[in-house]
Design a protein around this motif. Structure first.
Motif, PDB file in Angstrom:
ATOM      1  N   LYS A   1      -3.658  -8.018  14.081  1.00 46.52           N
ATOM      2  CA  LYS A   1      -2.844  -7.025  13.375  1.00 46.52           C
ATOM      3  C   LYS A   1      -3.618  -5.723  13.171  1.00 46.52           C
ATOM      4  O   LYS A   1      -3.045  -4.630  13.254  1.00 46.52           O
ATOM      5  N   GLN A   2      -4.906  -5.848  12.895  1.00 48.00           N
ATOM      6  CA  GLN A   2      -5.731  -4.650  12.769  1.00 48.00           C
ATOM      7  C   GLN A   2      -5.728  -3.859  14.071  1.00 48.00           C
ATOM      8  O   GLN A   2      -5.644  -2.632  14.073  1.00 48.00           O
ATOM      9  N   GLN A   3      -5.804  -4.568  15.185  1.00 51.97           N
ATOM     10  CA  GLN A   3      -5.801  -3.901  16.489  1.00 51.97           C
ATOM     11  C   GLN A   3      -4.464  -3.214  16.767  1.00 51.97           C
ATOM     12  O   GLN A   3      -4.425  -2.150  17.387  1.00 51.97           O
ATOM     13  N   LEU A   4      -3.365  -3.813  16.301  1.00 48.19           N
ATOM     14  CA  LEU A   4      -2.052  -3.183  16.446  1.00 48.19           C
ATOM     15  C   LEU A   4      -1.999  -1.860  15.684  1.00 48.19           C
ATOM     16  O   LEU A   4      -1.476  -0.859  16.183  1.00 48.19           O
ATOM     17  N   VAL A   5      -2.545  -1.844  14.457  1.00 49.13           N
ATOM     18  CA  VAL A   5      -2.574  -0.614  13.655  1.00 49.13           C
ATOM     19  C   VAL A   5      -3.479   0.422  14.311  1.00 49.13           C
ATOM     20  O   VAL A   5      -3.126   1.611  14.410  1.00 49.13           O
ATOM     21  N   GLU A   6      -4.655  -0.011  14.758  1.00 48.64           N
ATOM     22  CA  GLU A   6      -5.605   0.916  15.383  1.00 48.64           C
ATOM     23  C   GLU A   6      -5.001   1.579  16.613  1.00 48.64           C
ATOM     24  O   GLU A   6      -5.244   2.764  16.877  1.00 48.64           O
ATOM     25  N   TYR A   7      -4.198   0.828  17.365  1.00 48.49           N
ATOM     26  CA  TYR A   7      -3.538   1.431  18.527  1.00 48.49           C
ATOM     27  C   TYR A   7      -2.559   2.520  18.081  1.00 48.49           C
ATOM     28  O   TYR A   7      -2.531   3.611  18.663  1.00 48.49           O
ATOM     29  N   LEU A   8      -1.761   2.239  17.036  1.00 49.16           N
ATOM     30  CA  LEU A   8      -0.794   3.233  16.570  1.00 49.16           C
ATOM     31  C   LEU A   8      -1.473   4.503  16.068  1.00 49.16           C
ATOM     32  O   LEU A   8      -0.924   5.600  16.205  1.00 49.16           O
ATOM     33  N   LEU A   9      -2.661   4.350  15.481  1.00 51.37           N
ATOM     34  CA  LEU A   9      -3.385   5.512  14.956  1.00 51.37           C
ATOM     35  C   LEU A   9      -4.136   6.276  16.035  1.00 51.37           C
ATOM     36  O   LEU A   9      -4.567   7.409  15.817  1.00 51.37           O
ATOM     37  N   SER A  10      -4.297   5.687  17.206  1.00 52.59           N
ATOM     38  CA  SER A  10      -5.061   6.323  18.280  1.00 52.59           C
ATOM     39  C   SER A  10      -4.239   7.410  18.973  1.00 52.59           C
ATOM     40  O   SER A  10      -3.008   7.413  18.941  1.00 52.59           O
ATOM     41  N   LYS A  11      -4.931   8.329  19.595  1.00 48.67           N
ATOM     42  CA  LYS A  11      -4.254   9.393  20.337  1.00 48.67           C
ATOM     43  C   LYS A  11      -3.518   8.840  21.556  1.00 48.67           C
ATOM     44  O   LYS A  11      -2.562   9.432  22.042  1.00 48.67           O
TER      45      LYS A  11
ATOM     46  N   ASN B   1      -9.005   2.680   3.791  1.00 53.46           N
ATOM     47  CA  ASN B   1      -8.710   2.607   5.211  1.00 53.46           C
ATOM     48  C   ASN B   1      -7.282   2.096   5.394  1.00 53.46           C
ATOM     49  O   ASN B   1      -6.905   1.076   4.816  1.00 53.46           O
ATOM     50  N   VAL B   2      -6.476   2.797   6.193  1.00 51.80           N
ATOM     51  CA  VAL B   2      -5.085   2.402   6.384  1.00 51.80           C
ATOM     52  C   VAL B   2      -4.982   0.997   6.976  1.00 51.80           C
ATOM     53  O   VAL B   2      -4.039   0.254   6.675  1.00 51.80           O
ATOM     54  N   VAL B   3      -5.964   0.618   7.786  1.00 52.83           N
ATOM     55  CA  VAL B   3      -5.960  -0.725   8.362  1.00 52.83           C
ATOM     56  C   VAL B   3      -6.094  -1.772   7.265  1.00 52.83           C
ATOM     57  O   VAL B   3      -5.406  -2.798   7.260  1.00 52.83           O
ATOM     58  N   ASP B   4      -6.953  -1.503   6.268  1.00 49.46           N
ATOM     59  CA  ASP B   4      -7.146  -2.442   5.160  1.00 49.46           C
ATOM     60  C   ASP B   4      -5.895  -2.571   4.300  1.00 49.46           C
ATOM     61  O   ASP B   4      -5.621  -3.634   3.747  1.00 49.46           O
TER      62      ASP B   4
ATOM     63  N   ASP C   1      -5.352  -4.233  -2.248  1.00 50.40           N
ATOM     64  CA  ASP C   1      -4.809  -3.598  -1.042  1.00 50.40           C
ATOM     65  C   ASP C   1      -3.294  -3.778  -0.970  1.00 50.40           C
ATOM     66  O   ASP C   1      -2.562  -2.849  -0.601  1.00 50.40           O
ATOM     67  N   ILE C   2      -2.819  -4.974  -1.312  1.00 49.94           N
ATOM     68  CA  ILE C   2      -1.369  -5.216  -1.303  1.00 49.94           C
ATOM     69  C   ILE C   2      -0.695  -4.361  -2.369  1.00 49.94           C
ATOM     70  O   ILE C   2       0.385  -3.805  -2.139  1.00 49.94           O
ATOM     71  N   ARG C   3      -1.324  -4.245  -3.534  1.00 46.59           N
ATOM     72  CA  ARG C   3      -0.733  -3.431  -4.604  1.00 46.59           C
ATOM     73  C   ARG C   3      -0.672  -1.957  -4.207  1.00 46.59           C
ATOM     74  O   ARG C   3       0.282  -1.262  -4.538  1.00 46.59           O
ATOM     75  N   MET C   4      -1.675  -1.494  -3.488  1.00 48.77           N
ATOM     76  CA  MET C   4      -1.649  -0.125  -2.979  1.00 48.77           C
ATOM     77  C   MET C   4      -0.476   0.060  -2.028  1.00 48.77           C
ATOM     78  O   MET C   4       0.262   1.057  -2.096  1.00 48.77           O
ATOM     79  N   LEU C   5      -0.266  -0.895  -1.112  1.00 47.53           N
ATOM     80  CA  LEU C   5       0.842  -0.808  -0.163  1.00 47.53           C
ATOM     81  C   LEU C   5       2.183  -0.799  -0.895  1.00 47.53           C
ATOM     82  O   LEU C   5       3.078  -0.017  -0.557  1.00 47.53           O
ATOM     83  N   CYS C   6       2.324  -1.653  -1.907  1.00 50.83           N
ATOM     84  CA  CYS C   6       3.563  -1.683  -2.702  1.00 50.83           C
ATOM     85  C   CYS C   6       3.781  -0.355  -3.418  1.00 50.83           C
ATOM     86  O   CYS C   6       4.897   0.157  -3.488  1.00 50.83           O
ATOM     87  N   ARG C   7       2.696   0.207  -3.946  1.00 52.25           N
ATOM     88  CA  ARG C   7       2.802   1.437  -4.732  1.00 52.25           C
ATOM     89  C   ARG C   7       3.274   2.610  -3.882  1.00 52.25           C
ATOM     90  O   ARG C   7       4.101   3.414  -4.328  1.00 52.25           O
ATOM     91  N   ILE C   8       2.769   2.724  -2.646  1.00 55.45           N
ATOM     92  CA  ILE C   8       3.178   3.858  -1.820  1.00 55.45           C
ATOM     93  C   ILE C   8       4.490   3.591  -1.094  1.00 55.45           C
ATOM     94  O   ILE C   8       5.112   4.513  -0.569  1.00 55.45           O
ATOM     95  N   SER C   9       4.920   2.320  -1.057  1.00 58.03           N
ATOM     96  CA  SER C   9       6.174   1.980  -0.370  1.00 58.03           C
ATOM     97  C   SER C   9       7.388   2.094  -1.282  1.00 58.03           C
ATOM     98  O   SER C   9       8.500   2.345  -0.810  1.00 58.03           O
TER      99      SER C   9
END
Length: 323
Positions: free
Chosen positions: A237-247, A189-192, A201-209
């Motif tokens: 912060k999760q709510q901030l991401v969810e807003y960006l992903l929303s239509k 999940n992108v939020v995670d 999860d942090i290592r995943m973010l580092c890997r794709i960044s």
């Protein structure tokens, strides 16, 4: 009954002590960053109250504002507060600019009791914070999520924001492109990933960044757990991401900015591919300029801070802000 109460109190103390020990490496790192920003970069932390004290914004500001220097506001993205994201850029930029670095709301020491979770709300808070500091004119540089915020700042305060720099920010991506981004996360999940709950999860973010190196492999689990434990605003912060992903957040009909705008992108960006840079450049039109950093991923502030600073300085230096 008394023994049960004592047992609960002891348990709470043990939990608090464990939490403090877990956060200790990050607390120490934060202290070193505070010393660096204060004594090497000549910045001081301050807090301004907004919205009738419903919101407080923490901002690093110059010890002595110079009228012969342009004013520059740096707006960070996800992955930590303002100190962590700009640590490799700030010393060089403070030599040429009056630098202001806010923590966005729910990052670092900025907080709010309001329910808004939009990039527009973040933009209003930054602009209002600068007004409180007596800074009426400035250029703005936004990194990733900070690019969304800076765009909104420039849109709502045309006279206040002089020039704009946006780095690696997928502001005009389509719903299909959002879906493509989610596929890169291997089912996570992108939020995670953006609001991590475990070291993986942090290592995943580092890997794709990152493109040149995977810094996540070098950081021990105990430090990553401390970094996660130190975050007091996960839900927000999760709510901030969810807003960006929303239509609801669709930016396809954003007005083009009136300010001169510099777009900077890594050609190996694994989060917002280079195609999005060209889309945004086309959307902004003749007042925008696109610079591509070769062999650089999404985290250009980590992989190419000096190249980034050079482009920012060349773009902004001819313009002198009023104090």
């Amino acid at each position: 009954m008394l023994s049960t109460i004592r047992s609960l109190r002891l348990r709470r103390r043990v939990v608090c002590l464990y939490g403090g020990v877990k956060r200790l490496p990050v607390i120490i790192a934060e202290a070193f960053l505070w010393l660096y920003f204060s004594y090497s970069c000549n910045l001081s932390p301050c807090t301004v109250d907004l919205d009738d004290c419903q919101t407080s914004m923490h901002i690093w500001a110059p010890n002595h504002r110079r009228c012969n220097k342009p004013n520059l506001v740096l707006v960070h993205g996800y992955g930590g507060n303002s100190k962590w994201q700009f640590v490799l850029q700030v010393a060089q930029l403070t030599r040429r600019f009056n630098v202001y670095i806010p923590d966005l709301v729910f990052f670092g020491k900025s907080q709010s009791t309001r329910s808004e979770r939009t990039d527009t709300f973040q933009a209003k808070c930054v602009c209002d914070g600068m007004k409180k500091l007596g800074v009426d004119r400035f250029s703005a540089y936004g990194l990733s999520y900070g690019g969304y915020v800076v765009y909104r700042m420039a849109e709502m305060e045309e006279e206040m924001v002089e020039k704009v720099v946006i780095v690696s920010s997928g502001i005009v991506y389509t719903e299909d492109q959002k879906s493509e981004l989610l596929k890169k996360l291997d089912g996570r999940n992108v939020v995670d990933v953006l609001v991590p709950d475990k070291p993986e999860d942090i290592r995943m973010l580092c890997r794709i960044s990152m493109h040149k190196f995977d810094i996540g492999k070098l950081i021990p689990d105990f430090f990553l757990r401390g970094f996660i434990a130190a975050d007091g605003y996960k839900k927000e912060k999760q709510q901030l991401v969810e807003y960006l992903l929303s239509k609801e957040s669709s930016n396809l009909h954003l007005p083009a900015l009136t300010q001169e705008t510099l777009l900077i992108w890594g050609d190996k960006d694994g989060i917002f591919p280079i195609q999005l840079a060209h889309q945004l450049h086309s959307h902004l039109g003749s007042k925008s300029k696109l610079e591509i950093l070769k062999n650089v991923g999404h985290a250009a502030n980590i992989e190419a801070p000096f190249s980034l600073n050079k482009l920012v300085t060349l773009f902004l230096s001819p313009q002198v802000s009023s104090c």
